[in-house]
Design a protein around this motif. Sequence first.
Motif, PDB file in Angstrom:
ATOM      1  N   PRO A 125    -118.819-102.480 -10.213  1.00  0.00           N
ATOM      2  CA  PRO A 125    -119.424-103.586 -10.955  1.00  0.00           C
ATOM      3  C   PRO A 125    -118.983-104.941 -10.426  1.00  0.00           C
ATOM      4  CG  PRO A 125    -117.544-102.758 -12.158  1.00  0.00           C
ATOM      5  CD  PRO A 125    -117.676-101.879 -10.933  1.00  0.00           C
ATOM      6  N   ASN A 126    -119.755-105.947 -10.793  1.00  0.00           N
ATOM      7  CA  ASN A 126    -119.398-107.337 -10.520  1.00  0.00           C
ATOM      8  C   ASN A 126    -119.144-108.014 -11.858  1.00  0.00           C
ATOM      9  OD1 ASN A 126    -119.837-107.456  -7.559  1.00  0.00           O
ATOM     10  ND2 ASN A 126    -121.928-106.923  -8.129  1.00  0.00           N
ATOM     11  N   GLY A 127    -117.991-107.749 -12.424  1.00  0.00           N
ATOM     12  CA  GLY A 127    -117.637-108.308 -13.707  1.00  0.00           C
ATOM     13  C   GLY A 127    -117.958-107.361 -14.849  1.00  0.00           C
ATOM     14  N   PRO A 128    -117.322-107.553 -16.001  1.00  0.00           N
ATOM     15  CA  PRO A 128    -117.507-106.643 -17.127  1.00  0.00           C
ATOM     16  C   PRO A 128    -118.863-106.757 -17.807  1.00  0.00           C
ATOM     17  CG  PRO A 128    -116.104-108.479 -17.755  1.00  0.00           C
ATOM     18  CD  PRO A 128    -116.313-108.600 -16.278  1.00  0.00           C
ATOM     19  N   ASP A 129    -119.637-107.798 -17.490  1.00  0.00           N
ATOM     20  CA  ASP A 129    -120.968-107.965 -18.076  1.00  0.00           C
ATOM     21  C   ASP A 129    -122.079-107.611 -17.092  1.00  0.00           C
ATOM     22  OD1 ASP A 129    -120.051-108.967 -20.645  1.00  0.00           O
ATOM     23  OD2 ASP A 129    -119.439-110.763 -19.548  1.00  0.00           O
ATOM     24  N   ASP A 130    -121.730-106.943 -16.009  1.00  0.00           N
ATOM     25  CA  ASP A 130    -122.708-106.532 -15.015  1.00  0.00           C
ATOM     26  C   ASP A 130    -123.768-105.635 -15.655  1.00  0.00           C
ATOM     27  OD1 ASP A 130    -124.084-105.434 -12.792  1.00  0.00           O
ATOM     28  OD2 ASP A 130    -122.276-105.515 -11.555  1.00  0.00           O
ATOM     29  N   ALA A 131    -125.037-105.901 -15.341  1.00  0.00           N
ATOM     30  CA  ALA A 131    -126.141-105.106 -15.890  1.00  0.00           C
ATOM     31  C   ALA A 131    -126.077-103.654 -15.456  1.00  0.00           C
ATOM     32  CB  ALA A 131    -127.472-105.716 -15.472  1.00  0.00           C
ATOM     33  N   GLN A 132    -125.305-103.354 -14.411  1.00  0.00           N
ATOM     34  CA  GLN A 132    -125.197-101.966 -13.951  1.00  0.00           C
ATOM     35  C   GLN A 132    -124.556-101.063 -15.012  1.00  0.00           C
ATOM     36  OE1 GLN A 132    -124.419-101.435  -9.425  1.00  0.00           O
ATOM     37  NE2 GLN A 132    -123.199-103.198 -10.072  1.00  0.00           N
ATOM     38  N   PHE A 133    -123.721-101.603 -15.870  1.00  0.00           N
ATOM     39  CA  PHE A 133    -123.150-100.781 -16.925  1.00  0.00           C
ATOM     40  C   PHE A 133    -124.253-100.219 -17.825  1.00  0.00           C
ATOM     41  CE2 PHE A 133    -119.231-103.287 -16.036  1.00  0.00           C
ATOM     42  CZ  PHE A 133    -118.358-102.227 -15.844  1.00  0.00           C
ATOM     43  N   ARG A 134    -125.269-101.035 -18.085  1.00  0.00           N
ATOM     44  CA  ARG A 134    -126.373-100.561 -18.914  1.00  0.00           C
ATOM     45  C   ARG A 134    -127.260 -99.586 -18.155  1.00  0.00           C
ATOM     46  NH1 ARG A 134    -129.135-100.785 -23.320  1.00  0.00           N
ATOM     47  NH2 ARG A 134    -131.412-100.856 -23.348  1.00  0.00           N
ATOM     48  N   SER A 135    -127.627 -99.939 -16.910  1.00  0.00           N
ATOM     49  CA  SER A 135    -128.602 -99.120 -16.182  1.00  0.00           C
ATOM     50  C   SER A 135    -128.006 -97.821 -15.650  1.00  0.00           C
ATOM     51  CB  SER A 135    -129.201 -99.930 -15.020  1.00  0.00           C
ATOM     52  OG  SER A 135    -128.199-100.265 -14.071  1.00  0.00           O
ATOM     53  N   LYS A 136    -126.684 -97.779 -15.430  1.00  0.00           N
ATOM     54  CA  LYS A 136    -126.077 -96.613 -14.804  1.00  0.00           C
ATOM     55  C   LYS A 136    -125.130 -95.838 -15.718  1.00  0.00           C
ATOM     56  CE  LYS A 136    -126.593 -98.684 -10.246  1.00  0.00           C
ATOM     57  NZ  LYS A 136    -125.936 -99.188  -9.009  1.00  0.00           N
ATOM     58  N   PHE A 137    -124.932 -96.357 -16.938  1.00  0.00           N
ATOM     59  CA  PHE A 137    -124.116 -95.617 -17.898  1.00  0.00           C
ATOM     60  C   PHE A 137    -124.774 -95.554 -19.276  1.00  0.00           C
ATOM     61  CE2 PHE A 137    -120.888 -95.426 -21.258  1.00  0.00           C
ATOM     62  CZ  PHE A 137    -120.319 -94.203 -20.962  1.00  0.00           C
ATOM     63  N   GLU A 138    -125.040 -96.698 -19.887  1.00  0.00           N
ATOM     64  CA  GLU A 138    -125.517 -96.696 -21.269  1.00  0.00           C
ATOM     65  C   GLU A 138    -126.893 -96.044 -21.413  1.00  0.00           C
ATOM     66  OE1 GLU A 138    -123.531 -97.359 -23.572  1.00  0.00           O
ATOM     67  OE2 GLU A 138    -122.011 -98.722 -22.759  1.00  0.00           O
ATOM     68  N   LYS A 139    -127.854 -96.467 -20.602  1.00  0.00           N
ATOM     69  CA  LYS A 139    -129.214 -95.919 -20.744  1.00  0.00           C
ATOM     70  C   LYS A 139    -129.280 -94.436 -20.398  1.00  0.00           C
ATOM     71  CE  LYS A 139    -132.878 -98.189 -19.663  1.00  0.00           C
ATOM     72  NZ  LYS A 139    -133.882 -98.984 -18.882  1.00  0.00           N
ATOM     73  N   PRO A 140    -128.720 -93.992 -19.271  1.00  0.00           N
ATOM     74  CA  PRO A 140    -128.778 -92.547 -18.986  1.00  0.00           C
ATOM     75  C   PRO A 140    -128.116 -91.697 -20.061  1.00  0.00           C
ATOM     76  CG  PRO A 140    -128.153 -93.764 -17.017  1.00  0.00           C
ATOM     77  CD  PRO A 140    -128.105 -94.739 -18.157  1.00  0.00           C
ATOM     78  N   ASN A 141    -127.093 -92.224 -20.731  1.00  0.00           N
ATOM     79  CA  ASN A 141    -126.352 -91.448 -21.720  1.00  0.00           C
ATOM     80  C   ASN A 141    -126.806 -91.704 -23.157  1.00  0.00           C
ATOM     81  OD1 ASN A 141    -124.591 -90.080 -19.872  1.00  0.00           O
ATOM     82  ND2 ASN A 141    -123.505 -92.021 -19.587  1.00  0.00           N
ATOM     83  N   THR A 142    -127.988 -92.242 -23.321  1.00  0.00           N
ATOM     84  CA  THR A 142    -128.542 -92.450 -24.657  1.00  0.00           C
ATOM     85  C   THR A 142    -128.522 -91.132 -25.438  1.00  0.00           C
ATOM     86  OG1 THR A 142    -129.980 -94.236 -23.916  1.00  0.00           O
ATOM     87  CG2 THR A 142    -130.608 -93.102 -25.946  1.00  0.00           C
TER      88      THR A 142
END
Length: 356
Positions: free
Chosen positions: A101-118
């Motif tokens: 990631p590039n910082g703790p607010d990186d959108a990758q956290f959502r696209s690569k962790f939160e959304k897949p693990n809904t």
Amino acid sequence: MIENSPESAGPSRRTFLAGTAVAAGTAAVVGASGALAPDAAAAGHFPLPFQAERLRVLVTGDAGTGEKPQYAVTAAARRLHAADPFDVAVGLGDNIYEAGPNGPDDAQFRSKFEKPNTGLDFPWLMTLGNHDNTAIFPGDGGWLLRGDDEVRYHSRSRRWYMPSRYYSVELGVADFFILDLNPLAAYIPPFLSPEWEPGGHYMTRQARWLDKALAASSAPWKFVCTHHPYANNGPHGPAGDYDGLPAPLNGDAAKAFFERHVAGRAQFLLSGHDHSQQVLENVSGLRGTRQIVSGAAAKTVNKPSTKRFRARYENLHDRGFMALDVTPSTVGLTAYEVSPDRPRATKAFETSYRKN
């Protein structure tokens, strides 16, 4: 982990890795400041620790692509969760491909962790991988401070549990010890950094903490979780021979750490890094600790096994994940295989372990 290139590309990649390690000026790349301390306030977001007489654990690794195969694996896990709910998950590193990631607010956290693990709404005990600490090329493990962004994300998520770079969680019938061995296995090793080098402050603190934590644990079962494996029949190879590279890039220091601080002190060592699933037993050097590799949650190596270690089960071709069913007297382990086109889990292997 670094993408496994075709066999013909191996020598050039090894030359590049070795050359980069020498030329990178590693102290400048890695940085010398200390790792983040645990965030006690963030930990309050999660129902951890807790006491359980039966514990059901989802085990995945090398998942964070945000692409179709990852979604197929999580869809299969959701079906199992609906039928027999998981209490907690273990993520064995390489959480944000390809370069962290590039910082703790990186959108990758959502696209690569939160959304897949809904829908998989339980705590995920997260481990740092080499891709999560990228400096120059994806997976080099050379910018260890980048991993602190994943620690900071702990306070922003209802699922992601990583209060520190290494930590333990008491879950009643089992204790989990999450380690960060990236300083011992980076392709750009942190030489000249008193904080991060293999014999430096960070690894010394972690070793002392682990020794005390394992000795103090009264749980019937102890699981040590790392990204890098000790034993491995896949193309990344085992500690002390990672990727066929020369020392120190081969993980000699990681091998010594495993043997000194993990072997014989926990019943299980759970690792990712290799994009495969393996259940290995009676590994020389681990003194009875069982090596489990589960790193196929998004990618596969699709190469033959080296057969270096005796495997009760191994699959280097299919994506998948594992489930643990833990009681005071037994641990049941089930390996599932998943096709990207059919998001259902196929039970591929099942075994159980009983307390001595």
